[in-house]
Motif scaffolding. Sequence first.
Motif, mmCIF file in Angstrom:
data_model
loop_
_atom_site.group_PDB
_atom_site.id
_atom_site.type_symbol
_atom_site.label_atom_id
_atom_site.label_comp_id
_atom_site.label_asym_id
_atom_site.label_seq_id
_atom_site.Cartn_x
_atom_site.Cartn_y
_atom_site.Cartn_z
ATOM 1 N N ALA A 54 9.106 31.708 30.212
ATOM 2 C CA ALA A 54 9.042 33.136 30.555
ATOM 3 C C ALA A 54 8.064 33.847 29.622
ATOM 4 C CB ALA A 54 10.429 33.763 30.438
ATOM 5 N N GLU A 55 7.294 34.779 30.164
ATOM 6 C CA GLU A 55 6.401 35.628 29.367
ATOM 7 C C GLU A 55 6.753 37.071 29.697
ATOM 8 O OE1 GLU A 55 2.290 34.745 29.173
ATOM 9 O OE2 GLU A 55 2.568 32.571 29.169
ATOM 10 N N LEU A 56 7.543 37.687 28.829
ATOM 11 C CA LEU A 56 8.081 39.014 29.115
ATOM 12 C C LEU A 56 7.053 40.101 28.809
ATOM 13 C CD1 LEU A 56 11.707 38.641 27.674
ATOM 14 C CD2 LEU A 56 10.806 38.008 29.925
ATOM 15 N N ASP A 57 6.873 41.012 29.777
ATOM 16 C CA ASP A 57 5.922 42.117 29.614
ATOM 17 C C ASP A 57 6.513 43.283 28.847
ATOM 18 O OD1 ASP A 57 3.996 40.733 31.064
ATOM 19 O OD2 ASP A 57 4.742 41.507 32.991
ATOM 20 N N GLU A 58 7.829 43.314 28.697
ATOM 21 C CA GLU A 58 8.492 44.393 27.978
ATOM 22 C C GLU A 58 9.599 43.806 27.104
ATOM 23 O OE1 GLU A 58 10.968 46.920 30.448
ATOM 24 O OE2 GLU A 58 10.726 45.512 32.118
#
Length: 393
Positions: free
Chosen positions: A117-121
């Motif tokens: 996962a690459e979380l934007d927030e």
Amino acid sequence: MTVIDETPAAAQAVETGKVSSHLHPEPGYDLALHPVPTGREEIWRFTPLKRLQGLLDDQASDAHLSWTTQLPAGVTLTPISGEEARELGEFLPFDRLAALAVAHAGGAMLLDIPAEAELDEPVRIDLEGTGLDQVVWGQVIVRVGRFARATVVIEHRGQARYSHATTVLVGDGAQLDLVTLNDWSDDSVHAGQVGIRVGRDARVRASEFTIGGDLVRTSTNVEYAGPGGDAELLGLYFVDAGQHIEHRLFVDHTAPKTKSNVTYKGALQGEGARAVWIGNVLIRKVAEGIETYEENRNLVLTDGCQADSVPNLEIETGEIEGAGHASAIGRFDDEQLFYLRSRGIEESEARRLVVHGFFNDLIRRVGVPELEERLRAVVEAELERHVLTDGQA
């Protein structure tokens, strides 16, 4: 710096995975391993035990903090049992405070960030206390999957007597920024153990900011699940009159080619303000090729304050890239003040600039813009209470 002789007992401790540090007793769930302290023990000698307000007592409680969360898509927060927490590989309690938290929390809350996962927030968890009537016990597990990238912000506020055990499991190749803000009411008591396990080639930056509470004692422990792990521990604290703020850090280099860097900075003002920082790095025999550095600096702003700073290195192998530590306690730098005053800056403004400069390099590394602005505002508000009004330092 302490260099440990290679005795059979020490070698056996490494082979069995037990911590052979004189600053850390044997971890475990059994309360018999963690008797009620007298205050003469090495890990308790700085802590005013009477001010813990029941956190050392073996008593159940059904009180809870109020949880408010912001979870990006794919991130889950679920309750699990104590048995499930142990199966996940939670950190064993290092002291009585953490052992009681695990025993009485009634399970744990699991924050799960999936692999890749690459979380934007940021993930946000706000924990708020609503009173001092009962002790609140808590247990939290943060699991970051392999190759994930995430920022997790945990904020403590309100009024509470709170003790928790938190485990952070960072998968291989993952990157985690963990930010903890302790902004309690002036009469709150907070004790916490945070255990961070860094996976192979993973990177963790854990930032801790303590600006409130009557007594706050936190212990942050790091270990490595494989080579290549990198842990950066940052801390900022502002201690006012009568407050006791104590940070204890233990980095256990359990794998080769790992790195750690610890930087904590604090300011103290007001009669009876007390700061304690204990830093320890254990470099095991297997941890060849590691790099480590720890630093603590305290800025005393007024009379009547006390700061204790104790850095330690315990080394079981000479095959390392580098290891060092630094510690300092002092007042305003007269040369800095003179330089600013000589350029027509008023004394109060010069003091303000010096303090902001002292903290700014830590605040700018938080990586959450709105939180960085809030921390700068907190520092400014603290300065208004003493430094910009009486100029005692």
